[in-house]
Design a protein around this motif. Structure first.
Motif, PDB file in Angstrom:
ATOM      1  N   PRO A  61      41.528  -4.538  34.080  1.00 36.99           N
ATOM      2  CA  PRO A  61      42.345  -4.310  32.887  1.00 36.99           C
ATOM      3  C   PRO A  61      43.048  -5.582  32.375  1.00 36.99           C
ATOM      4  CG  PRO A  61      42.777  -2.663  34.574  1.00 36.99           C
ATOM      5  CD  PRO A  61      41.994  -3.756  35.220  1.00 36.99           C
ATOM      6  N   LEU A  62      43.181  -6.573  33.240  1.00 34.10           N
ATOM      7  CA  LEU A  62      43.891  -7.787  32.852  1.00 34.10           C
ATOM      8  C   LEU A  62      42.977  -8.844  32.261  1.00 34.10           C
ATOM      9  CD1 LEU A  62      46.131  -8.180  36.029  1.00 34.10           C
ATOM     10  CD2 LEU A  62      46.767  -7.146  33.852  1.00 34.10           C
ATOM     11  N   ARG A  63      41.667  -8.656  32.403  1.00 31.15           N
ATOM     12  CA  ARG A  63      40.752  -9.719  32.027  1.00 31.15           C
ATOM     13  C   ARG A  63      40.868 -10.094  30.557  1.00 31.15           C
ATOM     14  NH1 ARG A  63      35.062  -8.836  35.352  1.00 31.15           N
ATOM     15  NH2 ARG A  63      35.978  -9.026  37.415  1.00 31.15           N
ATOM     16  N   TRP A  64      40.991  -9.095  29.688  1.00 32.40           N
ATOM     17  CA  TRP A  64      41.022  -9.378  28.260  1.00 32.40           C
ATOM     18  C   TRP A  64      42.240 -10.229  27.903  1.00 32.40           C
ATOM     19  CZ3 TRP A  64      45.172  -7.984  25.253  1.00 32.40           C
ATOM     20  CH2 TRP A  64      46.065  -7.060  25.818  1.00 32.40           C
ATOM     21  N   ALA A  65      43.298 -10.127  28.698  1.00 29.99           N
ATOM     22  CA  ALA A  65      44.526 -10.840  28.366  1.00 29.99           C
ATOM     23  C   ALA A  65      44.599 -12.225  28.988  1.00 29.99           C
ATOM     24  CB  ALA A  65      45.733 -10.013  28.836  1.00 29.99           C
ATOM     25  N   PHE A  66      44.041 -12.383  30.185  1.00 26.29           N
ATOM     26  CA  PHE A  66      44.255 -13.619  30.920  1.00 26.29           C
ATOM     27  C   PHE A  66      42.987 -14.449  31.150  1.00 26.29           C
ATOM     28  CE2 PHE A  66      47.782 -10.856  32.286  1.00 26.29           C
ATOM     29  CZ  PHE A  66      48.848 -11.666  31.914  1.00 26.29           C
ATOM     30  N   PHE A  67      41.840 -13.836  31.083  1.00 30.31           N
ATOM     31  CA  PHE A  67      40.613 -14.554  31.386  1.00 30.31           C
ATOM     32  C   PHE A  67      40.023 -15.177  30.127  1.00 30.31           C
ATOM     33  CE2 PHE A  67      41.223 -12.716  35.287  1.00 30.31           C
ATOM     34  CZ  PHE A  67      40.135 -12.647  36.139  1.00 30.31           C
ATOM     35  N   LYS A  68      39.532 -16.388  30.255  1.00 32.26           N
ATOM     36  CA  LYS A  68      38.816 -17.015  29.157  1.00 32.26           C
ATOM     37  C   LYS A  68      37.423 -16.406  29.045  1.00 32.26           C
ATOM     38  CE  LYS A  68      40.798 -21.694  29.299  1.00 32.26           C
ATOM     39  NZ  LYS A  68      40.450 -23.124  29.393  1.00 32.26           N
ATOM     40  N   THR A  69      36.856 -16.497  27.851  1.00 32.05           N
ATOM     41  CA  THR A  69      35.445 -16.169  27.699  1.00 32.05           C
ATOM     42  C   THR A  69      34.636 -17.329  28.272  1.00 32.05           C
ATOM     43  OG1 THR A  69      35.294 -17.246  25.542  1.00 32.05           O
ATOM     44  CG2 THR A  69      35.911 -14.907  25.568  1.00 32.05           C
ATOM     45  N   ALA A  70      33.351 -17.086  28.514  1.00 33.19           N
ATOM     46  CA  ALA A  70      32.493 -18.151  29.020  1.00 33.19           C
ATOM     47  C   ALA A  70      32.440 -19.320  28.033  1.00 33.19           C
ATOM     48  CB  ALA A  70      31.091 -17.612  29.284  1.00 33.19           C
ATOM     49  N   LYS A  71      32.426 -18.995  26.736  1.00 33.00           N
ATOM     50  CA  LYS A  71      32.397 -20.054  25.722  1.00 33.00           C
ATOM     51  C   LYS A  71      33.644 -20.924  25.810  1.00 33.00           C
ATOM     52  CE  LYS A  71      31.769 -20.880  20.783  1.00 33.00           C
ATOM     53  NZ  LYS A  71      31.478 -20.253  19.459  1.00 33.00           N
ATOM     54  N   SER A  72      34.801 -20.303  25.964  1.00 35.55           N
ATOM     55  CA  SER A  72      36.044 -21.066  26.114  1.00 35.55           C
ATOM     56  C   SER A  72      36.037 -21.863  27.412  1.00 35.55           C
ATOM     57  CB  SER A  72      37.255 -20.121  26.100  1.00 35.55           C
ATOM     58  OG  SER A  72      37.388 -19.499  24.843  1.00 35.55           O
ATOM     59  N   GLY A  73      35.487 -21.255  28.458  1.00 36.34           N
ATOM     60  CA  GLY A  73      35.451 -21.923  29.754  1.00 36.34           C
ATOM     61  C   GLY A  73      34.553 -23.135  29.775  1.00 36.34           C
ATOM     62  N   ALA A  74      33.582 -23.181  28.863  1.00 37.98           N
ATOM     63  CA  ALA A  74      32.649 -24.316  28.817  1.00 37.98           C
ATOM     64  C   ALA A  74      33.228 -25.531  28.103  1.00 37.98           C
ATOM     65  CB  ALA A  74      31.357 -23.883  28.113  1.00 37.98           C
TER      66      ALA A  74
END
Length: 293
Positions: free
Chosen positions: A226-239
């Motif tokens: 449930p927290l991923r959408w708020a705290f995790f970057k997308t793969a594109k952002s992570g690259a």
């Protein structure tokens, strides 16, 4: 959440790249962006079916035909040597090597050569691959090596008396140790490459929602989903930081640094331990059988 973004327009036509572990996630997004900029990219992956699928998608989106899928299993020294030899038969240039592949938080298992899997894939496999490609990197200079590490290196320590986790094993501890080893390797290699025109830098991509989390247990996954959408970057952002380290013209002479959000950042005290860097280097040489560069 503060995110760095690599926004400079660069033309990578005629430049040759290798990206490890790139059939999904950060690696795939890194290849996609380099392909858009005209680069020739070797996608080095363990699962060839998924690698070929990703390659086809990237070619379709970019119309760049110079994207190649090649088998590379970083848990096998034989596979690493075969990949490097095959690459050299096809190319006499390598402008950027991006050591992106990684495994995390998995139950204790060994590589085909008897090394604890996380340390073996995340560090030792890339150590060997880098060494096998150093000659062509030097020949192509100015060239770059990019090592994807993690901010979790700060939680790591090198277990001098049990580097291979034979006596005891912790999923998280082994991962943290491997990410610390990435930075120690980067800093030591940078010193050894001074004057060659080859630079090497490490980075933290951010906390990214990719398959690297696949080995978390069910409870932990349920808690984090449930927290991923708020705290995790997308793969594109992570690259973005990988692209910054690989492509930014201003970093032509930068080496031995650590980046996060497209900026240089400080590393942990343990990551600055030159004596420990030499220890990890020496042990890695023993495992892989390579000599000093």
């Amino acid at each position: 959440m503060c995110e760095g973004k690599f926004t400079k327009n660069t033309d990578e036509t005629g430049k040759v790249f290798i990206v490890t572990g790139c059939n999904t996630g950060i690696g795939k997004e890194t290849v996609l962006e380099i392909a858009k900029r005209g680069g020739t990219v070797y996608m080095a992956c363990r699962d060839m079916n998924r690698c070929n699928e990703a390659r086809d998608e990237i070619i379709k989106e970019t119309n760049n035909q110079k994207i190649y899928s090649r088998e590379l299993d970083l848990s096998s020294f034989d596979s690493i040597r075969n990949f490097a030899a095959g690459f050299k038969r096809e190319q006499d240039k390598l402008h950027v090597l991006i050591n992106n592949a990684g495994v995390s938080f998995c139950p204790r298992s060994l590589t085909k050569d008897g090394i604890e899997l996380q340390f073996g894939v995340n560090h030792v496999g890339h150590f060997l691959l880098t060494h096998l490609l150093l000659d062509v990197l030097k020949k192509t200079a100015p060239s770059r090596i990019v090592v994807v590490s993690s901010a979790l290196h700060a939680k790591g320590s090198i277990n001098v008396n049990d580097l291979n986790s034979k006596k005891s094993y912790s999923k998280t501890g082994a991962y943290h140790q491997s990410k610390l080893a990435n930075i120690l390797f980067t800093r030591e290699l940078a010193k050894r490459l001074e004057g060659t025109g080859v630079t090497v830098n490490s980075l933290h991509p951010g906390v990214v929602d990719t398959e690297i989390w696949r080995n978390l247990n069910g409870f932990t996954k349920a808690m984090t989903s449930p927290l991923r959408w708020a705290f995790f970057k997308t793969a594109k952002s992570g690259a973005q930081t990988s692209l910054y380290a690989a492509l930014d013209p201003d970093l032509k002479n930068a080496s031995g640094l650590y980046f996060s959000d497209c900026k240089a950042k400080k590393v942990s005290k343990a990551a600055k331990d030159d004596k420990m860097a030499k220890f990890v280097w020496a042990e890695s040489e023993k495992w892989t059988g390579v000599g000093a560069s």
